[in-house]
Design an enzyme around this catalytic site. Structure first.
Site, PDB file in Angstrom:
ATOM      1  CE  LYS A  17      -2.123  -1.181   3.862  1.00  0.00           C
ATOM      2  NZ  LYS A  17      -1.458  -2.465   4.146  1.00  0.00           N
ATOM      3  NE  ARG A  93      -5.092  -1.678   9.362  1.00  0.00           N
ATOM      4  CZ  ARG A  93      -3.981  -1.169   8.845  1.00  0.00           C
ATOM      5  NH1 ARG A  93      -3.918   0.087   8.490  1.00  0.00           N
ATOM      6  NH2 ARG A  93      -2.943  -1.932   8.692  1.00  0.00           N
ATOM      7  NE  ARG A 132       7.642  -2.599   6.310  1.00  0.00           N
ATOM      8  CZ  ARG A 132       6.337  -2.493   6.488  1.00  0.00           C
ATOM      9  NH1 ARG A 132       5.590  -1.953   5.553  1.00  0.00           N
ATOM     10  NH2 ARG A 132       5.784  -2.938   7.584  1.00  0.00           N
ATOM     11  NE  ARG A 165       5.708  -0.495  10.044  1.00  0.00           N
ATOM     12  CZ  ARG A 165       4.623  -0.520   9.281  1.00  0.00           C
ATOM     13  NH1 ARG A 165       4.610   0.170   8.154  1.00  0.00           N
ATOM     14  NH2 ARG A 165       3.571  -1.214   9.629  1.00  0.00           N
ATOM     15  NE  ARG A 176       1.613  -5.259  10.675  1.00  0.00           N
ATOM     16  CZ  ARG A 176       2.817  -5.153  10.120  1.00  0.00           C
ATOM     17  NH1 ARG A 176       3.873  -5.686  10.725  1.00  0.00           N
ATOM     18  NH2 ARG A 176       2.971  -4.528   8.993  1.00  0.00           N
TER      19      ARG A 176
HETATM   20  P1  AP5 Z   1       4.789  -1.603   1.858  1.00  0.00           P
HETATM   21  O1  AP5 Z   1       4.511  -0.712   0.695  1.00  0.00           O
HETATM   22  O2  AP5 Z   1       5.495  -1.049   3.041  1.00  0.00           O
HETATM   23  O3  AP5 Z   1       3.443  -2.369   2.281  1.00  0.00           O
HETATM   24  P2  AP5 Z   1       2.198  -1.854   3.131  1.00  0.00           P
HETATM   25  O4  AP5 Z   1       0.999  -2.497   2.531  1.00  0.00           O
HETATM   26  O5  AP5 Z   1       2.219  -0.367   3.240  1.00  0.00           O
HETATM   27  O6  AP5 Z   1       2.522  -2.577   4.496  1.00  0.00           O
HETATM   28  P3  AP5 Z   1       2.365  -2.047   5.991  1.00  0.00           P
HETATM   29  O7  AP5 Z   1       3.119  -2.993   6.862  1.00  0.00           O
HETATM   30  O8  AP5 Z   1       2.686  -0.578   6.091  1.00  0.00           O
HETATM   31  O9  AP5 Z   1       0.832  -2.258   6.183  1.00  0.00           O
HETATM   32  P4  AP5 Z   1       0.119  -2.325   7.504  1.00  0.00           P
HETATM   33  O10 AP5 Z   1      -1.273  -2.220   7.025  1.00  0.00           O
HETATM   34  O11 AP5 Z   1       0.441  -3.495   8.352  1.00  0.00           O
HETATM   35  O12 AP5 Z   1       0.723  -1.090   8.326  1.00  0.00           O
HETATM   36  P5  AP5 Z   1       0.205   0.367   8.639  1.00  0.00           P
HETATM   37  O13 AP5 Z   1       1.366   1.258   8.721  1.00  0.00           O
HETATM   38  O14 AP5 Z   1      -0.916   0.728   7.750  1.00  0.00           O
HETATM   39  O15 AP5 Z   1       5.600  -2.873   1.291  1.00  0.00           O
HETATM   40  C1  AP5 Z   1       6.102  -3.875   2.162  1.00  0.00           C
HETATM   41  C2  AP5 Z   1       7.488  -4.350   1.676  1.00  0.00           C
HETATM   42  O16 AP5 Z   1       7.357  -5.006   0.420  1.00  0.00           O
HETATM   43  C3  AP5 Z   1       8.493  -3.210   1.422  1.00  0.00           C
HETATM   44  O17 AP5 Z   1       9.762  -3.649   1.788  1.00  0.00           O
HETATM   45  C4  AP5 Z   1       8.400  -2.950  -0.092  1.00  0.00           C
HETATM   46  O18 AP5 Z   1       9.605  -2.446  -0.615  1.00  0.00           O
HETATM   47  C5  AP5 Z   1       8.104  -4.357  -0.606  1.00  0.00           C
HETATM   48  N1  AP5 Z   1       7.216  -4.332  -1.781  1.00  0.00           N
HETATM   49  C6  AP5 Z   1       6.151  -3.532  -1.979  1.00  0.00           C
HETATM   50  N2  AP5 Z   1       5.558  -3.825  -3.159  1.00  0.00           N
HETATM   51  C7  AP5 Z   1       6.264  -4.859  -3.701  1.00  0.00           C
HETATM   52  C8  AP5 Z   1       6.140  -5.629  -4.901  1.00  0.00           C
HETATM   53  N3  AP5 Z   1       5.155  -5.389  -5.792  1.00  0.00           N
HETATM   54  N4  AP5 Z   1       7.030  -6.609  -5.126  1.00  0.00           N
HETATM   55  C9  AP5 Z   1       8.017  -6.871  -4.234  1.00  0.00           C
HETATM   56  N5  AP5 Z   1       8.199  -6.166  -3.093  1.00  0.00           N
HETATM   57  C10 AP5 Z   1       7.321  -5.183  -2.819  1.00  0.00           C
HETATM   58  O19 AP5 Z   1      -0.420   0.154  10.104  1.00  0.00           O
HETATM   59  C11 AP5 Z   1       0.427  -0.193  11.180  1.00  0.00           C
HETATM   60  C12 AP5 Z   1      -0.402  -0.353  12.435  1.00  0.00           C
HETATM   61  O20 AP5 Z   1      -1.025   0.911  12.769  1.00  0.00           O
HETATM   62  C13 AP5 Z   1      -1.574  -1.351  12.344  1.00  0.00           C
HETATM   63  O21 AP5 Z   1      -1.164  -2.690  12.570  1.00  0.00           O
HETATM   64  C14 AP5 Z   1      -2.484  -0.818  13.462  1.00  0.00           C
HETATM   65  O22 AP5 Z   1      -2.003  -1.182  14.715  1.00  0.00           O
HETATM   66  C15 AP5 Z   1      -2.331   0.703  13.315  1.00  0.00           C
HETATM   67  N6  AP5 Z   1      -3.318   1.254  12.375  1.00  0.00           N
HETATM   68  C16 AP5 Z   1      -3.061   1.835  11.169  1.00  0.00           C
HETATM   69  N7  AP5 Z   1      -4.187   2.205  10.566  1.00  0.00           N
HETATM   70  C17 AP5 Z   1      -5.201   1.851  11.403  1.00  0.00           C
HETATM   71  C18 AP5 Z   1      -6.614   1.930  11.321  1.00  0.00           C
HETATM   72  N8  AP5 Z   1      -7.217   2.464  10.238  1.00  0.00           N
HETATM   73  N9  AP5 Z   1      -7.342   1.455  12.353  1.00  0.00           N
HETATM   74  C19 AP5 Z   1      -6.754   0.915  13.447  1.00  0.00           C
HETATM   75  N10 AP5 Z   1      -5.408   0.779  13.593  1.00  0.00           N
HETATM   76  C20 AP5 Z   1      -4.643   1.238  12.571  1.00  0.00           C
HETATM   77 MG    MG Z   2       2.448   0.999   4.843  1.00  0.00          MG
END
Ligand code: AP5
Ligand code: MG
Length: 219
Positions: A17, A93, A132, A165, A176
């Site tokens: 994402k 979410r 990552r 992270r 997650r």
């Molecule tokens: P990356 O682009 O970082 O993936 P991502 O989908 O953004 O993964 P996240 O871990 O950020 O998602 P998440 O939903 O767990 O975390 P968030 O910060 O939203 O890519 C991942 C890796 O793969 C990278 O190394 C990249 O280079 C590689 N990659 C990407 N695309 C690729 C491809 N096509 N091919 C190969 N490699 C690739 O949330 C974190 C925490 O915050 C949650 O767990 C929760 O506790 C809280 N939180 C956030 N939002 C909410 C909400 N709305 N409600 C409640 N709690 C929330």
């Molecule tokens: Mg992210």
């Protein structure tokens, strides 16, 4: 002048994402809004919101809806969003968050154009998260193998030292994935029934995923 784009990216942790939000920002000039990144910045600054969110995030649990909705409601009401549109990453979410987002956008007068559902198998997610590297300053994301920075350990965008992270350890990754299946998967159905869902196979290179997203949303 064309209308600002309003896009939601939805998908499991590690699906890409954040990576796609960065690529799309360059093309659409819309504001990338990652709820996770906003929480991490609050934690970094030691705010009350950050202290509240920290435990949930490090265990891989969702932060409670009321806290998350209030935070995103404040952010969506800022001027840059009404001027340039948004690329929401990680919000909504839960179905409750999706309903609240509808209410906020109805008040602001700008509905969502499309919801892009990024799809990969769990094994791919685990491999991506284990390698990552994240920039603590600008939020850019790299991968040890798939998407290495030009200089080892240093952010291409702003020159800051890259970090792993705090929620990228195996227990939190498992949690997650469970949270995604239980609480976020129903949000996909919520948008499918409205006819604005665009499913995309995300088990391809970032550039291929990006091209398919752009084709699907016609921008
Ligand atoms: P990356 O682009 O970082 O993936 P991502 O989908 O953004 O993964 P996240 O871990 O950020 O998602 P998440 O939903 O767990 O975390 P968030 O910060 O939203 O890519 C991942 C890796 O793969 C990278 O190394 C990249 O280079 C590689 N990659 C990407 N695309 C690729 C491809 N096509 N091919 C190969 N490699 C690739 O949330 C974190 C925490 O915050 C949650 O767990 C929760 O506790 C809280 N939180 C956030 N939002 C909410 C909400 N709305 N409600 C409640 N709690 C929330
Ligand atoms: Mg992210």
């Amino acid at each position: 002048m064309s209308q600002p784009t309003k896009l939601v990216l939805i998908g499991p942790p590690g699906v890409g994402k954040g990576t796609q939000a960065m690529l799309l920002e360059t093309r659409l000039h819309a504001v990338p809004l990652s709820s996770g990144a906003i929480f991490r910045s609050e934690i970094e600054q030691g705010t009350e919101l950050g202290l509240l969110a920290k435990d949930y995030i490090e265990k891989g649990q969702l932060v409670p809806d009321d806290v998350t909705i209030a935070m995103m409601s404040r952010r969506l009401r800022q001027d840059d969003v009404s001027q340039n549109g948004f690329i929401l990453d990680g919000f909504p979410r839960t179905v409750k968050q999706a309903e609240s987002l509808d209410t906020i956008l109805l008040e602001l007068g700008f509905p969502i154009d499309a919801v892009v559902q990024l799809i990969v198998e769990d094994e791919v997610v685990v491999e991506r998260l284990a390698g990552r590297l994240t920039c603590p300053k600008c939020g850019a994301t790299f991968h040890l193998k798939n998407c290495p920075p030009k200089v080892e350990g240093i952010c291409d965008r702003c020159g800051t030292e890259l970090m792993m992270r705090a929620d990228d350890h195996p227990d939190a990754i498992r949690r997650r994935l469970v949270e995604f299946r239980e609480k976020t998967a129903p949000v996909v159905g919520y948008y499918a029934s409205r006819g604005i869902l665009r499913p995309v196979d995300a088990d391809r290179s970032p550039e291929e995923v990006y091209s398919e997203i752009v084709r699907g949303i016609r921008v």
